[in-house]
Write a protein that holds these residues in place. Sequence first.
Motif, PDB file in Angstrom:
ATOM      1  N   ASN A 207      -1.114 -10.840  -9.689  1.00  0.00           N
ATOM      2  CA  ASN A 207      -1.848 -10.752  -8.254  1.00  0.00           C
ATOM      3  C   ASN A 207      -2.556  -9.343  -8.069  1.00  0.00           C
ATOM      4  O   ASN A 207      -2.000  -8.465  -7.693  1.00  0.00           O
ATOM      5  N   ASN A 208      -3.547  -9.364  -8.997  1.00  0.00           N
ATOM      6  CA  ASN A 208      -4.288  -8.009  -9.129  1.00  0.00           C
ATOM      7  C   ASN A 208      -4.975  -7.706  -7.675  1.00  0.00           C
ATOM      8  O   ASN A 208      -5.097  -8.351  -6.838  1.00  0.00           O
ATOM      9  N   HIS A 209      -5.614  -6.450  -7.393  1.00  0.00           N
ATOM     10  CA  HIS A 209      -6.006  -6.049  -6.402  1.00  0.00           C
ATOM     11  C   HIS A 209      -7.372  -5.764  -6.203  1.00  0.00           C
ATOM     12  O   HIS A 209      -7.966  -5.466  -7.372  1.00  0.00           O
ATOM     13  N   GLU A 210      -8.105  -5.828  -5.194  1.00  0.00           N
ATOM     14  CA  GLU A 210      -9.512  -5.759  -4.847  1.00  0.00           C
ATOM     15  C   GLU A 210      -9.752  -4.308  -5.015  1.00  0.00           C
ATOM     16  O   GLU A 210      -8.865  -3.492  -4.799  1.00  0.00           O
ATOM     17  N   ASP A 211     -11.196  -4.116  -5.297  1.00  0.00           N
ATOM     18  CA  ASP A 211     -11.505  -2.459  -5.406  1.00  0.00           C
ATOM     19  C   ASP A 211     -11.177  -1.853  -3.989  1.00  0.00           C
ATOM     20  O   ASP A 211     -11.059  -0.584  -4.097  1.00  0.00           O
ATOM     21  N   GLY A 212     -11.065  -2.636  -2.890  1.00  0.00           N
ATOM     22  CA  GLY A 212     -11.221  -1.866  -1.845  1.00  0.00           C
ATOM     23  C   GLY A 212      -9.628  -1.151  -1.499  1.00  0.00           C
ATOM     24  O   GLY A 212      -9.712  -0.301  -0.781  1.00  0.00           O
ATOM     25  N   GLY A 213      -8.547  -1.642  -2.136  1.00  0.00           N
ATOM     26  CA  GLY A 213      -7.320  -1.146  -1.735  1.00  0.00           C
ATOM     27  C   GLY A 213      -6.235  -1.881  -2.548  1.00  0.00           C
ATOM     28  O   GLY A 213      -6.382  -2.935  -2.968  1.00  0.00           O
ATOM     29  N   ASP A 214      -5.198  -1.222  -2.811  1.00  0.00           N
ATOM     30  CA  ASP A 214      -4.104  -1.508  -3.802  1.00  0.00           C
ATOM     31  C   ASP A 214      -3.334  -2.650  -3.076  1.00  0.00           C
ATOM     32  O   ASP A 214      -2.548  -3.293  -3.779  1.00  0.00           O
ATOM     33  N   ASP A 215      -3.390  -2.709  -1.794  1.00  0.00           N
ATOM     34  CA  ASP A 215      -2.414  -3.793  -0.901  1.00  0.00           C
ATOM     35  C   ASP A 215      -2.990  -4.930  -1.026  1.00  0.00           C
ATOM     36  O   ASP A 215      -2.276  -5.986  -0.547  1.00  0.00           O
ATOM     37  N   ALA A 216      -4.389  -5.159  -1.169  1.00  0.00           N
ATOM     38  CA  ALA A 216      -5.133  -6.429  -0.909  1.00  0.00           C
ATOM     39  C   ALA A 216      -4.924  -7.345  -2.281  1.00  0.00           C
ATOM     40  O   ALA A 216      -5.276  -6.986  -3.178  1.00  0.00           O
ATOM     41  N   PRO A 217      -4.284  -8.670  -2.265  1.00  0.00           N
ATOM     42  CA  PRO A 217      -3.871  -9.223  -3.350  1.00  0.00           C
ATOM     43  C   PRO A 217      -5.359  -9.908  -3.734  1.00  0.00           C
ATOM     44  O   PRO A 217      -6.124 -10.313  -3.132  1.00  0.00           O
ATOM     45  N   GLN A 218      -5.357 -10.117  -5.060  1.00  0.00           N
ATOM     46  CA  GLN A 218      -6.420 -10.668  -5.792  1.00  0.00           C
ATOM     47  C   GLN A 218      -6.034 -11.831  -6.680  1.00  0.00           C
ATOM     48  O   GLN A 218      -5.427 -11.587  -7.657  1.00  0.00           O
ATOM     49  N   LYS A 219      -6.639 -13.084  -6.363  1.00  0.00           N
ATOM     50  CA  LYS A 219      -6.158 -14.242  -7.365  1.00  0.00           C
ATOM     51  C   LYS A 219      -7.139 -14.670  -8.287  1.00  0.00           C
ATOM     52  O   LYS A 219      -8.414 -14.327  -7.902  1.00  0.00           O
ATOM     53  N   PHE A 220      -6.630 -15.148  -9.369  1.00  0.00           N
ATOM     54  CA  PHE A 220      -7.798 -15.834 -10.063  1.00  0.00           C
ATOM     55  C   PHE A 220      -8.437 -17.351  -9.682  1.00  0.00           C
ATOM     56  O   PHE A 220      -7.740 -17.825  -8.986  1.00  0.00           O
ATOM     57  N   ASN A 221      -9.733 -17.442 -10.216  1.00  0.00           N
ATOM     58  CA  ASN A 221     -10.421 -18.510  -9.640  1.00  0.00           C
ATOM     59  C   ASN A 221      -9.979 -19.755 -10.717  1.00  0.00           C
ATOM     60  O   ASN A 221     -10.158 -19.466 -12.102  1.00  0.00           O
ATOM     61  N   PRO A 222      -9.230 -20.725 -10.402  1.00  0.00           N
ATOM     62  CA  PRO A 222      -8.700 -21.809 -11.322  1.00  0.00           C
ATOM     63  C   PRO A 222      -9.958 -22.473 -12.076  1.00  0.00           C
ATOM     64  O   PRO A 222      -9.513 -23.146 -13.013  1.00  0.00           O
TER      65      PRO A 222
END
Length: 218
Positions: free
Chosen positions: A189-204
């Motif tokens: 669950n990587n994060h967006e460039d905008g903040g460390d608390d925003a989860p980022q998921k892979f596109n399946p």
Amino acid sequence: RQRKLRRAEKQRELQDMQAAGLLPPPEPRLTLSNFMRVLGDQAVMDPSQMEQKVTEQIQARKIKHERMNDERKLTRQQRKEKRARKLEEDTSQGVTVALYLVRDMSHRYHRTKVDLNAQQNGITGGVLEVERPTNLALVIAEGGPKAIKRYTRLMTVRMKWRGENFLGDVESDDDDNNEDGGGGGGDGNNHEDGGDDAPQKFNPNNSCELVWTGMGAK
């Protein structure tokens, strides 16, 4: 191969000087398996002393070999420069160009990996992105043929576009062990460039394909 030829030439010169009597002949190369045959009667008369002599000769050869290896060993900076020389290619007559179509380049693992490996392989180019209605991206890479071949393998085979078996840390290809980098920045669950608390998921459904490759004028 050049080193092998130089050593053979040096050995021939040494043999010529020994044949002319300018140098004494070398001592026979003794091992524990051949000293009885090489030394003959001398070994039969005092085998224990001859075996000790053979052991000392073997140890001396080992010490000499290790010393020569240490003298030829490259420093960390020299290894880095050697790798850089291997990556350099002549692009004065033209460069190899490759176009890759990526379904989604929004994940920062992919952005970091694409940029980092391009720098390490001496590849220039850019990325054209369409944010809406999709996140399509066209990656343009220019460089030597070997560099583009390595980069194509990264983009089409090694890159985890769907996040499968994601390990965690973004690794570079240019380390001391020459290992393939296979991770990304952070956990699955990587994060967006905008903040460390925003989860980022892979596109399946993400993917990358080589659209075109060929020579471009310098």
